[in-house]
Design a protein around this motif. Sequence first.
Motif, mmCIF file in Angstrom:
data_model
loop_
_atom_site.group_PDB
_atom_site.id
_atom_site.type_symbol
_atom_site.label_atom_id
_atom_site.label_comp_id
_atom_site.label_asym_id
_atom_site.label_seq_id
_atom_site.Cartn_x
_atom_site.Cartn_y
_atom_site.Cartn_z
ATOM 1 N N ARG A 91 0.814 -1.208 0.000
ATOM 2 C CA ARG A 91 0.000 0.000 0.000
ATOM 3 C C ARG A 91 0.851 1.263 0.000
ATOM 4 N NH1 ARG A 91 -3.839 -1.339 5.025
ATOM 5 N NH2 ARG A 91 -1.786 -2.063 5.762
ATOM 6 N N PHE A 92 2.068 1.171 0.515
ATOM 7 C CA PHE A 92 2.944 2.350 0.532
ATOM 8 C C PHE A 92 3.373 2.753 -0.873
ATOM 9 C CE2 PHE A 92 3.422 1.046 4.983
ATOM 10 C CZ PHE A 92 3.297 2.270 5.614
ATOM 11 N N ALA A 93 3.269 1.855 -1.836
ATOM 12 C CA ALA A 93 3.661 2.179 -3.206
ATOM 13 C C ALA A 93 2.719 3.185 -3.851
ATOM 14 C CB ALA A 93 3.723 0.910 -4.045
ATOM 15 N N HIS A 135 19.035 1.834 -1.663
ATOM 16 C CA HIS A 135 17.969 1.876 -0.661
ATOM 17 C C HIS A 135 16.853 2.752 -1.204
ATOM 18 C CE1 HIS A 135 16.390 3.280 3.484
ATOM 19 N NE2 HIS A 135 15.829 2.127 3.150
ATOM 20 N N VAL A 136 15.650 2.206 -1.270
ATOM 21 C CA VAL A 136 14.523 2.906 -1.876
ATOM 22 C C VAL A 136 13.355 2.945 -0.896
ATOM 23 C CG1 VAL A 136 12.894 2.946 -3.796
ATOM 24 C CG2 VAL A 136 15.253 2.186 -4.172
ATOM 25 N N GLU A 137 12.873 4.158 -0.602
ATOM 26 C CA GLU A 137 11.720 4.353 0.278
ATOM 27 C C GLU A 137 10.573 4.963 -0.523
ATOM 28 O OE1 GLU A 137 13.165 5.958 4.373
ATOM 29 O OE2 GLU A 137 14.477 6.782 2.826
ATOM 30 N N HIS A 138 9.373 4.473 -0.308
ATOM 31 C CA HIS A 138 8.172 5.021 -0.939
ATOM 32 C C HIS A 138 7.529 5.986 0.056
ATOM 33 C CE1 HIS A 138 7.908 2.092 -4.395
ATOM 34 N NE2 HIS A 138 8.857 1.566 -3.638
ATOM 35 N N ILE A 139 7.479 7.262 -0.292
ATOM 36 C CA ILE A 139 7.122 8.286 0.678
ATOM 37 C C ILE A 139 6.167 9.323 0.077
ATOM 38 C CG2 ILE A 139 9.293 8.037 1.943
ATOM 39 C CD1 ILE A 139 10.299 10.549 0.501
ATOM 40 N N PRO A 140 5.470 10.092 0.934
ATOM 41 C CA PRO A 140 4.683 11.233 0.438
ATOM 42 C C PRO A 140 5.614 12.365 0.005
ATOM 43 C CG PRO A 140 4.055 10.589 2.675
ATOM 44 C CD PRO A 140 5.347 9.912 2.372
ATOM 45 N N TYR A 181 7.742 0.353 4.247
ATOM 46 C CA TYR A 181 7.652 1.214 3.070
ATOM 47 C C TYR A 181 8.947 1.305 2.273
ATOM 48 C CZ TYR A 181 9.798 4.361 6.459
ATOM 49 O OH TYR A 181 10.630 4.913 7.410
ATOM 50 N N ASP A 182 9.958 0.497 2.616
ATOM 51 C CA ASP A 182 11.228 0.606 1.916
ATOM 52 C C ASP A 182 11.798 -0.775 1.606
ATOM 53 O OD1 ASP A 182 11.770 0.125 4.662
ATOM 54 O OD2 ASP A 182 13.812 0.866 4.422
ATOM 55 N N ALA A 183 12.787 -0.793 0.723
ATOM 56 C CA ALA A 183 13.447 -2.035 0.335
ATOM 57 C C ALA A 183 14.858 -1.710 -0.131
ATOM 58 C CB ALA A 183 12.666 -2.738 -0.779
ATOM 59 N N PHE A 184 15.706 -2.731 -0.131
ATOM 60 C CA PHE A 184 17.061 -2.619 -0.660
ATOM 61 C C PHE A 184 17.167 -3.442 -1.939
ATOM 62 C CE2 PHE A 184 17.725 -1.756 3.859
ATOM 63 C CZ PHE A 184 18.555 -0.646 3.812
ATOM 64 N N TYR A 185 18.050 -2.986 -2.842
ATOM 65 C CA TYR A 185 18.256 -3.669 -4.108
ATOM 66 C C TYR A 185 19.751 -3.841 -4.351
ATOM 67 C CZ TYR A 185 13.379 -2.473 -4.960
ATOM 68 O OH TYR A 185 12.009 -2.346 -4.855
ATOM 69 N N PRO A 186 20.181 -5.004 -4.873
ATOM 70 C CA PRO A 186 21.594 -5.165 -5.239
ATOM 71 C C PRO A 186 22.013 -4.056 -6.202
ATOM 72 C CG PRO A 186 20.437 -7.263 -5.373
ATOM 73 C CD PRO A 186 19.384 -6.215 -5.154
ATOM 74 N N ALA A 187 23.239 -3.576 -6.014
ATOM 75 C CA ALA A 187 23.697 -2.427 -6.800
ATOM 76 C C ALA A 187 25.087 -2.677 -7.364
ATOM 77 C CB ALA A 187 23.704 -1.168 -5.931
#
Length: 226
Positions: A91-93, A135-140, A181-187
């Motif tokens: 839902r945070f997306a 590091h990716v956060e979905h935010i207002p 509301y956040d996730a990490f991705y290989p970089a």
Amino acid sequence: MAGRSISDAVGRLARIAAWLAIGIAAISLAYVIAAAIGGVIPRNAAWRPPPQGVTIWIEDNGIHTGIVVPQQAAGIDWRGDFPGSDLRDARFATHAYVAIGWGERGFYLGTPTWGDLRAMTLLHAAIGSDDTLLHVEHIPRPLTGSQVRAVTLSVAQYRRLAARIRAFRGSGAALPGYDAYDAFYPAHGRYDALHTCNSWTGDTLAAAGVRVGAWTPLPSTVMRWF
């Protein structure tokens, strides 16, 4: 004699420890001085924000800086790069913005705040590692303040910024973030004392054409420009 030998050995160890402490302090001071100098020398010195364009934000949590971008703008749609299905709570997306940063895996996962910082974590990251994350956060929509600064880019500059960020996305599945509301991705990219999460922010902005310091390894060396 045995007692004297032990005493001499202890004395030598104490002197070695003292010199090591002095050396570490000197290196740390030199690093801070170099960062301060690098942070005030501009790249893209002639850049000025356009009157209209895409608004992004630069944020600072005291350790890491990151770049906040709209989910959809100027033909760039981040929903395919960082889908809601990667979050603990999809839902945070529905939030209209994503905050993106880059860093060393152990440092990122182990230091969400200054209170979590450990000497061995810092040392391992400073020596260098190819194990890095986005590091990716979905935010207002962010609220500007002392730790969040708004910056306007032209459409072309924003697209260059997006291309630079996407170039760091590695292959592999998302990892759980700090919260729902956040996730990490290989970089991609190597992290070390010269190439920190904050210098990544500066380099990414510079690649888009934004005026920023020549070397920005600390949060303050990024934020002073905005």
